[in-house]
Scaffold this motif. Structure first.
Motif, PDB file in Angstrom:
ATOM      1  N   VAL A  25      62.961  55.372  49.961  1.00 41.88           N
ATOM      2  CA  VAL A  25      63.408  56.720  50.315  1.00 41.88           C
ATOM      3  C   VAL A  25      62.238  57.708  50.314  1.00 41.88           C
ATOM      4  CG1 VAL A  25      65.794  56.413  49.609  1.00 41.88           C
ATOM      5  CG2 VAL A  25      64.113  57.171  47.929  1.00 41.88           C
ATOM      6  N   LEU A  26      61.035  57.188  50.390  1.00 42.14           N
ATOM      7  CA  LEU A  26      59.776  57.922  50.531  1.00 42.14           C
ATOM      8  C   LEU A  26      59.335  58.726  49.309  1.00 42.14           C
ATOM      9  CD1 LEU A  26      60.076  59.117  54.225  1.00 42.14           C
ATOM     10  CD2 LEU A  26      58.952  57.072  53.346  1.00 42.14           C
ATOM     11  N   ILE A  27      60.189  58.949  48.349  1.00 45.04           N
ATOM     12  CA  ILE A  27      59.753  59.686  47.150  1.00 45.04           C
ATOM     13  C   ILE A  27      58.950  58.778  46.221  1.00 45.04           C
ATOM     14  CG2 ILE A  27      61.781  59.223  45.734  1.00 45.04           C
ATOM     15  CD1 ILE A  27      61.552  62.170  44.794  1.00 45.04           C
ATOM     16  N   GLY A  28      59.029  57.484  46.439  1.00 44.18           N
ATOM     17  CA  GLY A  28      58.314  56.529  45.603  1.00 44.18           C
ATOM     18  C   GLY A  28      56.816  56.715  45.611  1.00 44.18           C
ATOM     19  N   PHE A  29      56.272  57.245  46.702  1.00 47.38           N
ATOM     20  CA  PHE A  29      54.836  57.484  46.750  1.00 47.38           C
ATOM     21  C   PHE A  29      54.429  58.552  45.736  1.00 47.38           C
ATOM     22  CE2 PHE A  29      55.919  55.877  50.987  1.00 47.38           C
ATOM     23  CZ  PHE A  29      55.138  54.728  50.993  1.00 47.38           C
ATOM     24  N   LEU A  30      55.274  59.538  45.556  1.00 47.40           N
ATOM     25  CA  LEU A  30      54.994  60.584  44.559  1.00 47.40           C
ATOM     26  C   LEU A  30      55.154  60.044  43.138  1.00 47.40           C
ATOM     27  CD1 LEU A  30      56.714  63.675  46.202  1.00 47.40           C
ATOM     28  CD2 LEU A  30      54.269  63.177  46.062  1.00 47.40           C
ATOM     29  N   THR A  31      56.203  59.269  42.918  1.00 48.22           N
ATOM     30  CA  THR A  31      56.404  58.718  41.571  1.00 48.22           C
ATOM     31  C   THR A  31      55.325  57.680  41.249  1.00 48.22           C
ATOM     32  OG1 THR A  31      57.997  57.088  42.375  1.00 48.22           O
ATOM     33  CG2 THR A  31      58.891  59.178  41.554  1.00 48.22           C
ATOM     34  N   VAL A  44      50.411  56.416  38.121  1.00 48.08           N
ATOM     35  CA  VAL A  44      48.965  56.172  38.039  1.00 48.08           C
ATOM     36  C   VAL A  44      48.323  57.188  37.099  1.00 48.08           C
ATOM     37  CG1 VAL A  44      46.790  56.320  39.332  1.00 48.08           C
ATOM     38  CG2 VAL A  44      48.712  55.024  40.272  1.00 48.08           C
ATOM     39  N   VAL A  45      48.664  58.450  37.266  1.00 50.74           N
ATOM     40  CA  VAL A  45      48.118  59.501  36.393  1.00 50.74           C
ATOM     41  C   VAL A  45      48.528  59.235  34.951  1.00 50.74           C
ATOM     42  CG1 VAL A  45      48.229  61.972  35.852  1.00 50.74           C
ATOM     43  CG2 VAL A  45      47.955  61.216  38.230  1.00 50.74           C
ATOM     44  N   TRP A  46      49.792  58.878  34.738  1.00 50.35           N
ATOM     45  CA  TRP A  46      50.297  58.571  33.390  1.00 50.35           C
ATOM     46  C   TRP A  46      49.490  57.442  32.760  1.00 50.35           C
ATOM     47  CZ3 TRP A  46      52.376  53.948  31.674  1.00 50.35           C
ATOM     48  CH2 TRP A  46      52.968  53.969  30.409  1.00 50.35           C
ATOM     49  N   LEU A  47      49.254  56.383  33.514  1.00 52.22           N
ATOM     50  CA  LEU A  47      48.528  55.226  32.994  1.00 52.22           C
ATOM     51  C   LEU A  47      47.082  55.586  32.646  1.00 52.22           C
ATOM     52  CD1 LEU A  47      48.519  52.206  32.342  1.00 52.22           C
ATOM     53  CD2 LEU A  47      47.879  51.789  34.720  1.00 52.22           C
ATOM     54  N   VAL A  48      46.432  56.324  33.510  1.00 50.90           N
ATOM     55  CA  VAL A  48      45.041  56.712  33.251  1.00 50.90           C
ATOM     56  C   VAL A  48      44.954  57.584  32.000  1.00 50.90           C
ATOM     57  CG1 VAL A  48      43.095  58.074  34.126  1.00 50.90           C
ATOM     58  CG2 VAL A  48      44.280  56.476  35.641  1.00 50.90           C
ATOM     59  N   ILE A  49      45.809  58.572  31.892  1.00 47.98           N
ATOM     60  CA  ILE A  49      45.787  59.456  30.722  1.00 47.98           C
ATOM     61  C   ILE A  49      46.059  58.674  29.454  1.00 47.98           C
ATOM     62  CG2 ILE A  49      46.968  61.379  29.570  1.00 47.98           C
ATOM     63  CD1 ILE A  49      47.323  62.627  32.359  1.00 47.98           C
ATOM     64  N   TRP A 108      54.554  47.485  29.337  1.00 48.25           N
ATOM     65  CA  TRP A 108      55.978  47.373  29.688  1.00 48.25           C
ATOM     66  C   TRP A 108      56.510  48.663  30.322  1.00 48.25           C
ATOM     67  CZ3 TRP A 108      57.709  42.854  30.490  1.00 48.25           C
ATOM     68  CH2 TRP A 108      57.236  41.772  29.755  1.00 48.25           C
ATOM     69  N   ILE A 109      56.083  49.795  29.816  1.00 45.33           N
ATOM     70  CA  ILE A 109      56.525  51.067  30.397  1.00 45.33           C
ATOM     71  C   ILE A 109      55.939  51.237  31.792  1.00 45.33           C
ATOM     72  CG2 ILE A 109      56.466  53.573  30.142  1.00 45.33           C
ATOM     73  CD1 ILE A 109      56.475  53.091  27.062  1.00 45.33           C
ATOM     74  N   ALA A 110      54.662  50.875  31.964  1.00 43.67           N
ATOM     75  CA  ALA A 110      54.035  50.964  33.292  1.00 43.67           C
ATOM     76  C   ALA A 110      54.748  50.036  34.275  1.00 43.67           C
ATOM     77  CB  ALA A 110      52.551  50.613  33.205  1.00 43.67           C
ATOM     78  N   LEU A 111      55.120  48.855  33.823  1.00 38.06           N
ATOM     79  CA  LEU A 111      55.853  47.927  34.692  1.00 38.06           C
ATOM     80  C   LEU A 111      57.156  48.563  35.167  1.00 38.06           C
ATOM     81  CD1 LEU A 111      55.881  45.015  35.849  1.00 38.06           C
ATOM     82  CD2 LEU A 111      57.162  44.357  33.810  1.00 38.06           C
ATOM     83  N   LEU A 112      57.838  49.219  34.266  1.00 37.00           N
ATOM     84  CA  LEU A 112      59.081  49.906  34.624  1.00 37.00           C
ATOM     85  C   LEU A 112      58.806  51.050  35.603  1.00 37.00           C
ATOM     86  CD1 LEU A 112      62.149  50.390  34.139  1.00 37.00           C
ATOM     87  CD2 LEU A 112      61.453  51.949  32.309  1.00 37.00           C
ATOM     88  N   TYR A 113      57.832  51.899  35.285  1.00 40.52           N
ATOM     89  CA  TYR A 113      57.525  53.051  36.144  1.00 40.52           C
ATOM     90  C   TYR A 113      57.086  52.616  37.541  1.00 40.52           C
ATOM     91  CZ  TYR A 113      57.627  56.210  32.060  1.00 40.52           C
ATOM     92  OH  TYR A 113      57.990  56.947  30.972  1.00 40.52           O
ATOM     93  N   PHE A 114      56.221  51.608  37.619  1.00 39.89           N
ATOM     94  CA  PHE A 114      55.756  51.153  38.926  1.00 39.89           C
ATOM     95  C   PHE A 114      56.861  50.408  39.677  1.00 39.89           C
ATOM     96  CE2 PHE A 114      51.504  51.833  37.034  1.00 39.89           C
ATOM     97  CZ  PHE A 114      50.966  52.628  38.034  1.00 39.89           C
TER      98      PHE A 114
END
Length: 127
Positions: A88-94, A99-104, A73-79
């Motif tokens: 606004v192009l910052i989405g690629f960084l977030t 992705v890093v958050w999910l892997v860790i 559920w948190i990943a769904l929100l973050y993605f």
């Protein structure tokens, strides 16, 4: 001479009897990781499995299912937020941060599962 063996205080606490099978929680973690390639489809399957198996094992194993459900559920929100922010192009960084958050998070869960203990910080939104 003492008849009892010395105990290793660093061992994980387990309940009496045979250890439960950890195959299903491992599969759910792998499905979450594969969700990055499948657009979240396998992660959806994983969360359904976690909901089905939650409550059927010892407390430490149930905490893994709760951790996996929260991760979904948190990943769904973050993605989802990252998808909106790509306008606004910052989405690629977030998205990369998500992705890093999910892997860790999945690696930490797999490590705890391998040690037969509950994951740490189940309620956190971070890592």
């Amino acid at each position: 001479m003492s008849d009892h063996l010395p105990q290793d205080d660093n061992r994980p606490v387990t309940e009496q009897g045979p250890l439960p099978d950890t195959t299903i929680p491992i599969v759910v973690y792998v499905l979450h990781l594969a969700g990055m390639v499948t657009g979240g489809l396998t992660s959806l399957v994983g969360v359904v499995i976690a909901y089905v198996y939650r409550g059927n094992g010892p407390t430490w194993l149930d905490e893994h299912y709760r951790y996996q459900i929260r991760t979904f559920w948190i990943a769904l929100l973050y993605f989802g937020i990252s998808g909106l922010l790509t306008l606004v192009l910052i989405g690629f960084l977030t998205w990369l941060a998500a992705v890093v958050w999910l892997v860790i998070r999945c690696v930490k869960g797999l490590k705890a599962l391998n040690e037969k203990r509950a994951p740490e910080n189940v309620d956190t939104w971070w890592i």
